[in-house]
Design a protein around this motif. Structure first.
Motif, mmCIF file in Angstrom:
data_model
loop_
_atom_site.group_PDB
_atom_site.id
_atom_site.type_symbol
_atom_site.label_atom_id
_atom_site.label_comp_id
_atom_site.label_asym_id
_atom_site.label_seq_id
_atom_site.Cartn_x
_atom_site.Cartn_y
_atom_site.Cartn_z
ATOM 1 N N ALA A 179 0.534 -1.016 0.000
ATOM 2 C CA ALA A 179 0.038 0.385 0.134
ATOM 3 C C ALA A 179 1.054 0.948 -0.149
ATOM 4 O O ALA A 179 2.094 1.100 0.461
ATOM 5 N N ASP A 180 0.315 2.331 -0.559
ATOM 6 C CA ASP A 180 1.362 3.875 -0.824
ATOM 7 C C ASP A 180 0.175 4.421 0.145
ATOM 8 O O ASP A 180 -0.840 5.560 -0.603
ATOM 9 N N VAL A 223 1.440 4.816 6.313
ATOM 10 C CA VAL A 223 0.745 3.338 6.426
ATOM 11 C C VAL A 223 0.869 2.340 5.845
ATOM 12 O O VAL A 223 0.505 2.368 4.957
ATOM 13 N N PHE A 224 0.603 1.190 6.559
ATOM 14 C CA PHE A 224 0.530 -0.211 5.987
ATOM 15 C C PHE A 224 -0.065 -1.256 6.766
ATOM 16 O O PHE A 224 0.385 -1.028 7.662
ATOM 17 N N ASN A 225 -0.014 -2.286 6.100
ATOM 18 C CA ASN A 225 -0.107 -3.798 6.809
ATOM 19 C C ASN A 225 0.193 -4.721 6.282
ATOM 20 O O ASN A 225 -0.367 -4.768 4.958
ATOM 21 N N PHE A 226 1.475 -5.544 6.661
ATOM 22 C CA PHE A 226 1.194 -6.840 6.358
ATOM 23 C C PHE A 226 0.431 -7.905 5.973
ATOM 24 O O PHE A 226 0.914 -8.315 4.929
ATOM 25 N N PHE A 244 13.421 4.177 0.098
ATOM 26 C CA PHE A 244 12.755 2.335 -1.000
ATOM 27 C C PHE A 244 11.512 1.344 0.231
ATOM 28 O O PHE A 244 12.106 0.684 0.240
ATOM 29 N N LYS A 245 9.824 1.287 -0.936
ATOM 30 C CA LYS A 245 9.105 1.514 0.616
ATOM 31 C C LYS A 245 9.515 -0.346 0.560
ATOM 32 O O LYS A 245 9.315 -0.744 1.743
ATOM 33 N N TYR A 246 10.224 -0.807 -0.440
ATOM 34 C CA TYR A 246 9.847 -2.478 -0.311
ATOM 35 C C TYR A 246 10.895 -3.241 0.418
ATOM 36 O O TYR A 246 11.283 -4.144 1.098
ATOM 37 N N TYR A 247 12.374 -2.180 0.502
ATOM 38 C CA TYR A 247 13.496 -2.856 1.268
ATOM 39 C C TYR A 247 12.704 -2.365 3.333
ATOM 40 O O TYR A 247 13.611 -3.278 3.891
ATOM 41 N N ASP A 248 11.530 -1.282 3.276
ATOM 42 C CA ASP A 248 11.415 -1.000 4.426
ATOM 43 C C ASP A 248 10.117 -1.759 4.779
ATOM 44 O O ASP A 248 10.175 -2.505 6.242
ATOM 45 N N ARG A 249 10.016 -3.182 3.702
ATOM 46 C CA ARG A 249 8.982 -3.936 4.310
ATOM 47 C C ARG A 249 9.659 -4.974 4.222
ATOM 48 O O ARG A 249 8.587 -6.131 3.892
ATOM 49 N N TRP A 250 10.517 -5.499 4.099
ATOM 50 C CA TRP A 250 10.957 -7.390 3.242
ATOM 51 C C TRP A 250 10.820 -7.700 4.434
ATOM 52 O O TRP A 250 10.722 -9.088 4.646
ATOM 53 N N ASP A 251 11.095 -7.438 5.522
ATOM 54 C CA ASP A 251 10.891 -8.145 7.163
ATOM 55 C C ASP A 251 9.192 -8.953 7.370
ATOM 56 O O ASP A 251 8.913 -7.594 7.444
ATOM 57 N N PRO A 269 -0.537 -8.176 -3.594
ATOM 58 C CA PRO A 269 0.452 -7.582 -3.159
ATOM 59 C C PRO A 269 2.110 -8.325 -2.592
ATOM 60 O O PRO A 269 2.766 -7.313 -2.028
ATOM 61 N N TYR A 270 2.200 -9.852 -2.535
ATOM 62 C CA TYR A 270 2.914 -10.142 -2.260
ATOM 63 C C TYR A 270 3.999 -10.232 -3.770
ATOM 64 O O TYR A 270 4.801 -11.154 -3.633
#
Length: 573
Positions: A85-86, A102-105, A134-141, A493-494
């Motif tokens: 999500a953006d 703001v996002f949700n795994f 980069f948002k994907y790096y922040d949400r890698w885990d 989203p994955y």
């Protein structure tokens, strides 16, 4: 893009999607948090799946209005946000705006809202963002996220263990491309710090209609599962239901396995007449005719009775390969002219050479040729084999979706003929579906052809077949090696995370290594056991002999009748 909330109907999402129905290009949405309809707009967007990577949301909020800020925060907590999500909440702090990502795994998996400080914006200093860009790096885990994974195990056993999927050894009911996909997903699971909650189904492809039997594809289409912990061959029309991850992780292949019969297979190996080209045969015929003409002229000069018949029979006798010395003796006894002797010498030597070259070609081919296996579906249709199949999802689709699903991947009328003649209208001595172990045992009788994957078949073949049976083993491809892909929900989203991870594994050789480890042992003929020649390989020769015997008998009867007529004619006064 700016959306006016007064144009959006509160009862359905169609009006909002009318503005935001863009999935291939990015669309930006600016919305005021203080508006009375903001919560309704967010709920409509949540139901429509508009909180994704294609839609960039910027919500302007006011820190002084505490009640409204809490309402926005509570609303986002309820929203169906995802990991891609953006959504940025810009809070007005007076002299600047503070930006919060703001996002949700995974809201549907029960996860809470995630917030990450991005930076500030003001008129004086402009945009100041944090070090991570980069948002994907922040949400890698994924913080131990539990993803819903669907896989295929034939028979859907009650005692299912995830280790069955990742085991390198053969596991009954689990296809090779399911094991390959599970092995590839294992390092990805560790990299992204997530877990799989497995659902086991019996088929890969199923209809997406209501109350249809559970399959990998329709569970993803209904959003009941997040990812397929297996792979499948994909056709273009299926892409309207699911998305696929690149690159492919495995291959699917299937064959009919059978024993080459000892009695030969007739038309499939009729090479008794082919060692010499048609041009050689026609030249031999022309040479024989020419020699017969020369011999007839020579006999006529010598005033022999019936020189034409004499010349034809003499040349025919030499071509039929009597012994060379016997042929020379016949020549000496029957011919006195030099021309006749020279003619018979030419036809005798020519026939002998032709015969030697021909027999050498036949023998060399019989000794070095590959086993006479079936070459195509026509050979299988015309064979005497009874067809039996492994009970697997794509084979059931081949029967149940006749005319729509084909092993070859495209509309193939020959498969329809095979299904009709060898399955639907065929007399059966065994049930159509047989387990692998019993199906391989039936192959050893020589009366059955069994359809399964090579990986599955060789697990039993390597244990139960001796060298003689391995040398007689043949197979006919039905599904040529085709790439298989891991599937996800449509616009999952994955998907982007898995694409990147799969590409990294491919570049580093991990996928190739996994495929090699799970390929299994392929049992082959040692070559030390000679292959018996089948009757079908020499059938034309015996057929030619039978025709010649019938013709000779007909000639004998004609000669007897002719002789009696001559005798009766001479005895008349």
């Amino acid at each position: 893009m700016r959306v006016s909330v007064k144009n959006i109907d509160n009862t359905n999402v169609d009006d909002l999607q009318l503005y935001l129905n863009h999935w291939t290009v990015h669309t930006g949405v600016l919305i005021a948090g203080s508006c009375n309809q903001t919560i309704n707009v967010l709920e409509l967007a949540s139901r429509g799946g508009l909180f994704d990577a294609s839609h960039i949301w910027l919500i302007l909020d006011n820190a002084t209005d505490y009640g409204n800020a809490m309402a926005i925060d509570d609303a986002l907590q309820r929203m169906n946000l995802s990991v891609d999500a953006d959504v940025v909440v810009a809070t007005n702090m007076g002299d600047r705006y503070e930006l919060m990502d703001v996002f949700n795994f995974g809201k549907i998996q029960g996860n809470n809202l995630e917030r990450k400080y991005l930076g500030t914006w003001s008129e004086e200093s402009g945009l100041n963002v944090s070090a991570s860009t980069f948002k994907y790096y922040d949400r890698w885990d994924f913080h131990n996220l539990t993803m819903r994974a669907v896989t295929v195990v034939l028979g859907r056993p009650k005692a299912f263990e995830p280790d069955m999927l990742t085991s390198l050894s053969y596991t009954k009911g689990i296809s090779v491309f399911t094991k390959t996909a599970a092995q590839v997903l294992e390092p990805i699971r560790e990299t992204h710090n997530l877990r799989f909650n497995y659902t086991v189904v019996g088929r890969w492809i199923g209809t997406v209609t209501k109350n249809a039997s559970l399959a990998v594809m329709n569970t993803l289409y209904w959003h009941e599962q997040d990812i397929a912990c297996t792979s499948a061959r994909i056709f273009s029309n299926w892409l309207q239901w699911v998305d696929i991850c690149h690159p492919p992780v495995g291959k699917i292949e299937s064959r009919f396995f059978y024993l080459i019969p000892d009695r030969g297979i007739g038309n499939y190996e009729n090479r008794f007449l082919t060692p010499l080209s048609p041009a050689v045969w026609w030249c031999a015929v022309g040479a024989g005719i020419f020699c017969a003409c020369v011999l007839a002229v020579s006999a006529a000069i010598e005033k022999r009775p019936r020189p034409g018949v004499y010349a034809v029979l003499s040349v025919l006798g030499a071509v039929c390969q009597q012994a060379y010395e016997e042929g020379i003796q016949i020549i000496d006894e029957q011919l006195s002219s030099q021309g006749g002797r020279l003619t018979m010498l030419v036809i005798g030597v020519t026939s002998m050479l032709l015969y030697n070259y021909y027999t050498s070609s036949v023998v060399s081919w019989l000794l070095s040729a590959a086993p006479p296996t079936l070459q195509d579906i026509d050979g299988l249709i015309n064979s005497d084999f009874e067809l039996i199949f492994e009970d697997i999802g794509y084979t059931r689709g081949w029967f149940e979706d006749a005319g729509f699903f084909y092993y070859s991947g495209y509309k193939n009328p020959k498969e329809d003929v095979l299904r009709l003649k060898k399955v639907t209208n065929a007399k059966r001595s065994k049930e159509l579906y047989q387990p692998v172990e019993y199906g391989i045992e039936l192959i050893k009788t020589g009366d059955f052809a069994y359809h399964t994957e090579p990986y599955t078949a060789y697990q039993s073949i390597s244990r139960t077949f001796d060298d003689v049976e391995l040398c007689r083993l043949g197979s006919l491809p039905m599904i040529n090696p085709s790439p298989t892909y891991i599937m996800t929900q449509k616009r999952s989203p994955y998907k982007q995370f898995f694409n990147w991870s799969l590409m990294r594994l491919k570049e580093r050789g991990h996928i190739t290594a996994i495929q090699a480890r799970i390929a299994g042992f392929i049992a082959i003929c040692s070559g030390s056991t000679p292959r018996a020649l089948a009757l079908g390989q020499a059938a034309p020769a015996f057929g030619l002999l039978a025709v010649a015997a019938f013709v000779s008998l007909f000639i004998l009867l004609g000669e007897i009748i002719w002789f009696r007529w001559l005798m009766e004619t001479e005895l008349q006064p």
